[in-house]
Write a protein that holds these residues in place. Structure first.
Motif, PDB file in Angstrom:
ATOM      1  N   PHE A  41      19.651  12.331 -76.236  1.00  0.00           N
ATOM      2  CA  PHE A  41      20.450  11.111 -76.085  1.00  0.00           C
ATOM      3  C   PHE A  41      19.994  10.307 -74.873  1.00  0.00           C
ATOM      4  O   PHE A  41      19.731  10.874 -73.802  1.00  0.00           O
ATOM      5  N   ASP A  42      19.920   9.002 -75.030  1.00  0.00           N
ATOM      6  CA  ASP A  42      19.721   8.104 -73.891  1.00  0.00           C
ATOM      7  C   ASP A  42      20.091   6.692 -74.312  1.00  0.00           C
ATOM      8  O   ASP A  42      20.023   6.351 -75.497  1.00  0.00           O
ATOM      9  N   GLN A  43      20.494   5.890 -73.321  1.00  0.00           N
ATOM     10  CA  GLN A  43      20.847   4.494 -73.583  1.00  0.00           C
ATOM     11  C   GLN A  43      19.765   3.532 -73.130  1.00  0.00           C
ATOM     12  O   GLN A  43      19.802   2.350 -73.456  1.00  0.00           O
ATOM     13  N   ASP A  44      18.814   4.037 -72.349  1.00  0.00           N
ATOM     14  CA  ASP A  44      17.830   3.181 -71.687  1.00  0.00           C
ATOM     15  C   ASP A  44      16.571   3.037 -72.541  1.00  0.00           C
ATOM     16  O   ASP A  44      15.879   4.020 -72.821  1.00  0.00           O
ATOM     17  N   ASP A  45      16.258   1.810 -72.944  1.00  0.00           N
ATOM     18  CA  ASP A  45      15.102   1.566 -73.810  1.00  0.00           C
ATOM     19  C   ASP A  45      13.794   2.021 -73.169  1.00  0.00           C
ATOM     20  O   ASP A  45      12.921   2.567 -73.840  1.00  0.00           O
ATOM     21  N   HIS A  46      13.648   1.768 -71.874  1.00  0.00           N
ATOM     22  CA  HIS A  46      12.404   2.142 -71.184  1.00  0.00           C
ATOM     23  C   HIS A  46      12.244   3.662 -71.132  1.00  0.00           C
ATOM     24  O   HIS A  46      11.153   4.194 -71.339  1.00  0.00           O
ATOM     25  N   ALA A  47      13.341   4.358 -70.858  1.00  0.00           N
ATOM     26  CA  ALA A  47      13.294   5.821 -70.821  1.00  0.00           C
ATOM     27  C   ALA A  47      12.938   6.382 -72.186  1.00  0.00           C
ATOM     28  O   ALA A  47      12.107   7.288 -72.306  1.00  0.00           O
ATOM     29  N   ILE A  48      13.554   5.841 -73.225  1.00  0.00           N
ATOM     30  CA  ILE A  48      13.305   6.330 -74.582  1.00  0.00           C
ATOM     31  C   ILE A  48      11.849   6.148 -74.973  1.00  0.00           C
ATOM     32  O   ILE A  48      11.217   7.058 -75.528  1.00  0.00           O
ATOM     33  N   ALA A  49      11.290   4.983 -74.682  1.00  0.00           N
ATOM     34  CA  ALA A  49       9.897   4.717 -75.047  1.00  0.00           C
ATOM     35  C   ALA A  49       8.945   5.688 -74.348  1.00  0.00           C
ATOM     36  O   ALA A  49       8.030   6.250 -74.970  1.00  0.00           O
ATOM     37  N   ALA A  50       9.172   5.910 -73.050  1.00  0.00           N
ATOM     38  CA  ALA A  50       8.306   6.813 -72.290  1.00  0.00           C
ATOM     39  C   ALA A  50       8.465   8.256 -72.751  1.00  0.00           C
ATOM     40  O   ALA A  50       7.486   8.990 -72.904  1.00  0.00           O
ATOM     41  N   ALA A  51       9.704   8.662 -72.994  1.00  0.00           N
ATOM     42  CA  ALA A  51       9.961  10.040 -73.401  1.00  0.00           C
ATOM     43  C   ALA A  51       9.413  10.308 -74.799  1.00  0.00           C
ATOM     44  O   ALA A  51       8.862  11.383 -75.065  1.00  0.00           O
ATOM     45  N   ARG A  52       9.550   9.349 -75.691  1.00  0.00           N
ATOM     46  CA  ARG A  52       9.034   9.531 -77.054  1.00  0.00           C
ATOM     47  C   ARG A  52       7.528   9.790 -77.029  1.00  0.00           C
ATOM     48  O   ARG A  52       7.029  10.691 -77.705  1.00  0.00           O
ATOM     49  N   GLU A  53       6.820   9.006 -76.233  1.00  0.00           N
ATOM     50  CA  GLU A  53       5.369   9.184 -76.124  1.00  0.00           C
ATOM     51  C   GLU A  53       5.033  10.579 -75.591  1.00  0.00           C
ATOM     52  O   GLU A  53       4.094  11.228 -76.059  1.00  0.00           O
TER      53      GLU A  53
ATOM     54  N   HIS B  87       9.459  18.080 -83.685  1.00  0.00           N
ATOM     55  CA  HIS B  87      10.752  18.720 -83.937  1.00  0.00           C
ATOM     56  C   HIS B  87      11.841  18.132 -83.040  1.00  0.00           C
ATOM     57  O   HIS B  87      12.606  18.864 -82.401  1.00  0.00           O
ATOM     58  N   PHE B  88      11.886  16.809 -82.976  1.00  0.00           N
ATOM     59  CA  PHE B  88      12.895  16.177 -82.118  1.00  0.00           C
ATOM     60  C   PHE B  88      13.377  14.879 -82.747  1.00  0.00           C
ATOM     61  O   PHE B  88      12.690  14.248 -83.551  1.00  0.00           O
ATOM     62  N   THR B  89      14.597  14.497 -82.352  1.00  0.00           N
ATOM     63  CA  THR B  89      15.194  13.228 -82.752  1.00  0.00           C
ATOM     64  C   THR B  89      15.790  12.589 -81.510  1.00  0.00           C
ATOM     65  O   THR B  89      16.583  13.225 -80.805  1.00  0.00           O
ATOM     66  N   ILE B  90      15.405  11.357 -81.228  1.00  0.00           N
ATOM     67  CA  ILE B  90      15.970  10.627 -80.100  1.00  0.00           C
ATOM     68  C   ILE B  90      17.081   9.716 -80.614  1.00  0.00           C
ATOM     69  O   ILE B  90      16.882   8.959 -81.562  1.00  0.00           O
ATOM     70  N   ILE B  91      18.238   9.815 -79.992  1.00  0.00           N
ATOM     71  CA  ILE B  91      19.410   9.042 -80.407  1.00  0.00           C
ATOM     72  C   ILE B  91      19.735   8.027 -79.313  1.00  0.00           C
ATOM     73  O   ILE B  91      20.045   8.398 -78.177  1.00  0.00           O
ATOM     74  N   HIS B  92      19.628   6.750 -79.651  1.00  0.00           N
ATOM     75  CA  HIS B  92      19.886   5.676 -78.693  1.00  0.00           C
ATOM     76  C   HIS B  92      21.398   5.464 -78.615  1.00  0.00           C
ATOM     77  O   HIS B  92      21.968   4.633 -79.332  1.00  0.00           O
ATOM     78  N   ALA B  93      22.046   6.250 -77.770  1.00  0.00           N
ATOM     79  CA  ALA B  93      23.508   6.173 -77.671  1.00  0.00           C
ATOM     80  C   ALA B  93      23.973   6.867 -76.398  1.00  0.00           C
ATOM     81  O   ALA B  93      23.272   7.720 -75.837  1.00  0.00           O
ATOM     82  N   ASN B  94      25.156   6.503 -75.957  1.00  0.00           N
ATOM     83  CA  ASN B  94      25.808   7.185 -74.849  1.00  0.00           C
ATOM     84  C   ASN B  94      26.238   8.571 -75.322  1.00  0.00           C
ATOM     85  O   ASN B  94      26.708   8.723 -76.465  1.00  0.00           O
ATOM     86  N   PHE B  95      26.118   9.568 -74.472  1.00  0.00           N
ATOM     87  CA  PHE B  95      26.477  10.916 -74.929  1.00  0.00           C
ATOM     88  C   PHE B  95      27.980  11.110 -75.142  1.00  0.00           C
ATOM     89  O   PHE B  95      28.412  12.162 -75.587  1.00  0.00           O
TER      90      PHE B  95
END
Length: 311
Positions: free
Chosen positions: A50-62, A70-78
């Protein structure tokens, strides 16, 4: 570039006791440090982040894509933990990690308005799509509400003086930037107290950030949901950085691991009355001396862990 040094990286992931086929959740993805360590141990299991920050999500996904898929990133508040996982067919998990520290890039990016060390428009939103920001808190909250959040969320002993200073300054013109707010705080705190205890604006900025992001209520709700969803032998690990978060975690962990009140002469707890969880950490784990030397954000960190032992 989103670079964040995860606090107690190895200790926190080891505490989850990851199984290769388990279902895990990183409630606070950030730069993906903890997630990468968990993901590397999964073969048929899956990790939800889980994360709300677009920049964090993009970096972490890479970063995560280099390990496996084997992962799913959910753009949402926990705070939406249970609903978001349920929507993906997940109603039980084998482990979850909360790292409640604000990611370094969020503090260090001047434009985000989190830091008293960088001049920027007052913001402090984890989720930049939400309406409430630090600007609204500082410029529209009543004197009493400002005093309340400064006392409650930061134990600021000069809360009244700071609130009066804010009220006086914004009557002339809105307080628009972090440095403008810092100047108000410095004028409100007596000089002899500004020389000790770190930056004079630290507590005020913490209190406003907690208010903007509703951090304590969100964490308490998410922690309750995480505990409900944890499988037998599954673990809940929490890294806190301030006393109010740690108090919520400590009290909740005490509640779910508490032994029942029984007569003193009973040697064995009757079956069915044992608590559902046991503490893996009797006392919180603190950062090592090496980490303290390398990462100043680890100084206030505390890691607490529990494990479910029965449904």
């Amino acid at each position: 570039m989103f670079e964040h040094k995860s606090v107690m990286l190895h200790e926190a992931v080891a505490a989850l006791n990851v199984k290769e086929d388990g279902i895990y959740c990183d409630a606070t993805l950030g730069g993906g440090g903890h997630s990468a360590q968990i993901l590397a141990q999964l073969t048929t299991g899956h990790l939800y982040c889980f994360d709300q920050d677009d920049h964090a999500i993009a970096a972490a996904r890479e970063r995560l894509e280099k390990i496996n898929d084997h992962f799913t990133i959910i753009h949402a508040n926990f705070k939406n933990l249970k609903a978001e996982l349920n929507a993906r067919g997940v109603d039980h998990i084998d482990g979850i990690l909360f790292d409640l520290g604000v990611s370094s890039p969020q503090f260090d990016d001047a434009e985000r308005g989190f830091s008293y060390n960088h001049d920027a428009r007052l913001d402090m939103r984890m989720n930049q799509a939400q309406a409430l920001s630090a600007y609204e808190v500082v410029n529209t909250y009543s004197y009493n509400d400002l005093v309340r959040i400064l006392y409650k969320y930061a134990d600021e002993k000069f809360a009244k003086q700071i609130a009066r200073g804010i009220e006086k300054q914004r009557a002339v013109k809105p307080i628009e930037t972090t440095f403008e707010l810092v100047d108000v705080i410095k004028r409100a705190i007596p000089a002899k107290y500004r020389r000790t205890g770190g930056h004079p604006a630290k507590r005020t900025f913490q209190a406003i950030r907690v208010e903007v992001n509703d951090e304590l209520n969100v964490f308490e709700q998410a922690l309750n949901d995480a505990i409900d969803m944890t499988n037998v032998h599954g673990r809940v690990a929490v890294i806190t950085f301030q006393s109010l978060e740690d108090k919520i975690c400590k009290y909740k962990f005490n509640e779910v691991t508490k032994m029942p009140d029984l007569p003193k002469n009973i040697a064995v707890i009757p079956e069915g009355l044992e608590p559902a969880f046991k503490k893996i950490t009797r006392k919180p784990i603190l950062a090592s001396q090496d980490e303290l030397a390398e990462n100043h954000r680890s100084h206030s960190a505390k890691l607490r862990v529990i494990e479910r032992v029965k449904q």
